[in-house]
Write a protein that holds these residues in place. Structure first.
Motif, PDB file in Angstrom:
ATOM      1  N   LYS A   1       1.071  -5.660  -3.391  1.00 31.18           N
ATOM      2  CA  LYS A   1       1.371  -4.451  -2.643  1.00 31.18           C
ATOM      3  C   LYS A   1       1.893  -4.853  -1.054  1.00 31.18           C
ATOM      4  O   LYS A   1       1.172  -5.479  -0.400  1.00 31.18           O
ATOM      5  CB  LYS A   1       0.574  -3.420  -2.437  1.00 31.18           C
ATOM      6  CG  LYS A   1       0.788  -2.190  -1.618  1.00 31.18           C
ATOM      7  CD  LYS A   1      -0.042  -0.917  -1.462  1.00 31.18           C
ATOM      8  CE  LYS A   1       0.463   0.312  -0.794  1.00 31.18           C
ATOM      9  NZ  LYS A   1      -0.437   1.181  -0.252  1.00 31.18           N
TER      10      LYS A   1
ATOM     11  N   CYS B   1       3.863  -2.343   1.795  1.00 30.44           N
ATOM     12  CA  CYS B   1       4.431  -1.196   2.387  1.00 30.44           C
ATOM     13  C   CYS B   1       4.365  -1.078   3.550  1.00 30.44           C
ATOM     14  O   CYS B   1       3.816  -1.801   4.423  1.00 30.44           O
ATOM     15  CB  CYS B   1       3.760  -0.300   1.486  1.00 30.44           C
ATOM     16  SG  CYS B   1       4.724   1.358   1.447  1.00 30.44           S
TER      17      CYS B   1
ATOM     18  N   PHE C   1       3.901   1.935   4.828  1.00 30.66           N
ATOM     19  CA  PHE C   1       3.006   2.901   4.929  1.00 30.66           C
ATOM     20  C   PHE C   1       1.887   2.637   4.396  1.00 30.66           C
ATOM     21  O   PHE C   1       1.637   1.616   3.459  1.00 30.66           O
ATOM     22  CB  PHE C   1       3.389   4.108   4.054  1.00 30.66           C
ATOM     23  CG  PHE C   1       4.759   4.926   4.397  1.00 30.66           C
ATOM     24  CD1 PHE C   1       5.441   4.604   5.857  1.00 30.66           C
ATOM     25  CD2 PHE C   1       5.255   6.139   3.753  1.00 30.66           C
ATOM     26  CE1 PHE C   1       6.462   5.079   6.147  1.00 30.66           C
ATOM     27  CE2 PHE C   1       6.298   6.745   4.233  1.00 30.66           C
ATOM     28  CZ  PHE C   1       7.160   6.455   5.453  1.00 30.66           C
TER      29      PHE C   1
ATOM     30  N   CYS D   1      -0.514   5.270   2.583  1.00 29.63           N
ATOM     31  CA  CYS D   1      -1.010   6.435   2.191  1.00 29.63           C
ATOM     32  C   CYS D   1      -2.427   6.348   1.507  1.00 29.63           C
ATOM     33  O   CYS D   1      -2.735   5.764   0.886  1.00 29.63           O
ATOM     34  CB  CYS D   1       0.048   6.879   1.164  1.00 29.63           C
ATOM     35  SG  CYS D   1       1.916   7.098   1.563  1.00 29.63           S
TER      36      CYS D   1
ATOM     37  N   CYS E   1      -2.558   6.604  -2.125  1.00 30.33           N
ATOM     38  CA  CYS E   1      -1.397   5.487  -2.750  1.00 30.33           C
ATOM     39  C   CYS E   1      -2.141   4.962  -4.190  1.00 30.33           C
ATOM     40  O   CYS E   1      -3.252   4.626  -4.197  1.00 30.33           O
ATOM     41  CB  CYS E   1      -1.189   4.409  -1.921  1.00 30.33           C
ATOM     42  SG  CYS E   1       0.034   3.249  -2.837  1.00 30.33           S
TER      43      CYS E   1
HETATM   44  S1  SF4 Z   1       2.265   5.928  -1.953  1.00 35.81           S
HETATM   45 FE1  SF4 Z   1       2.475   5.312   0.326  1.00 35.81          FE
HETATM   46  S2  SF4 Z   1       1.493   3.405   0.597  1.00 35.81           S
HETATM   47 FE2  SF4 Z   1       1.845   3.755  -1.583  1.00 35.81          FE
HETATM   48  S3  SF4 Z   1       3.616   2.741  -2.096  1.00 35.81           S
HETATM   49 FE3  SF4 Z   1       4.141   4.890  -1.745  1.00 35.81          FE
HETATM   50  S4  SF4 Z   1       4.652   4.930   0.365  1.00 35.81           S
HETATM   51 FE4  SF4 Z   1       3.612   2.929   0.080  1.00 35.81          FE
END
Ligand code: SF4
Length: 230
Positions: free
Chosen positions: A26, A28, A30, A32, A35
């Motif tokens: 992973k 990213c 973000f 989250c 996630c």
């Molecule tokens: S849910 Fe949020 S943290 Fe996970 S991949 Fe999507 S944007 Fe990125």
């Protein structure tokens, strides 16, 4: 370890779709709280080189041939733009005469280098999950300095110049964007972005469904409103 990974091919609107993840783990911009991939140990928004690029392309060619895929959906473990070879990967697929769909959370669609890459794709998917700056920071935990306002304006400006199909995916989350005021705000955002297609979704992951999921009835109500904006 580098390498791509794949999901089983499926048919959508008569086209065979192959989903490929071009990140080894992973990455990213973000982090989250919900996630499905887990925590973002590597919160990044700049590109990086990964191992095994050449062998991954050979494998991708084989996968395309074996599955007879017609649309390649770049749906990665995080933000696919972070792979510094993403432009070449898209060119490679397009060179085979196939359609490319790219999933991004949408934030980076405001930066020139990523706009150029996204413009190569036939379809780009951008997303929205919360509707206030506070929730954006608290729930999506982006890189420091990111704002919801910029997030939305990045997608708006991207789609103004984009010639392909922009798909806007909205996730309805209990307690965050399922009230009338939020739905009204989402309606305005949809109008601003003016996507070619809207997808309404909700928390389906068993780990978060109980707390953040909405009922079938409410989901249907909200979908009806958001999918029928005049
Ligand atoms: S849910 Fe949020 S943290 Fe996970 S991949 Fe999507 S944007 Fe990125």
């Amino acid at each position: 370890m580098g390498g791509f990974s794949y999901k089983d091919v499926y048919v959508e609107d008569g086209k065979r779709v192959l989903e490929v993840n071009i990140l080894p783990e992973k990455y990213c911009n973000f982090d989250c709280i919900f996630c499905p991939i887990g925590r973002s140990e590597n919160k990044v928004d700049t590109q990086k080189a990964f191992d095994e690029y050449e062998s991954s392309l050979i494998e991708l060619a084989k996968m395309i041939e074996n599955t007879k895929a017609e649309l390649i959906f770049i749906n990665s473990k995080g933000e696919a733009f972070v792979n510094d070879k993403i432009g070449e990967i898209i060119d490679f697929i397009k060179g085979k005469g196939l359609h490319v769909r790219l999933l991004s959370n949408g934030y980076l669609l405001g930066r020139d280098e990523y706009i150029k890459i996204a413009n190569k794709c036939d379809e780009v998917v951008g997303e929205i999950k919360v509707i206030t700056e506070e929730d954006f920071r608290k729930v999506q935990r982006p890189i420091e300095g990111y704002t919801l306002e910029e997030y939305i304006s990045n997608m708006v400006s991207f789609n103004k110049q984009y010639k392909g199909k922009f798909i806007f995916e909205i996730t309805i989350i209990k307690g965050y964007n399922d009230d009338e005021e939020s739905i009204q705000k989402i309606k305005n955002i949809i109008k601003e972005i003016s996507p070619n297609k809207i997808i309404i979704t909700r928390m389906e992951d068993e780990r978060f469904k109980k707390k953040l999921g909405i009922t079938d009835e409410r989901f249907e109500e909200i979908s009806n409103v958001l999918l029928n904006i005049s």
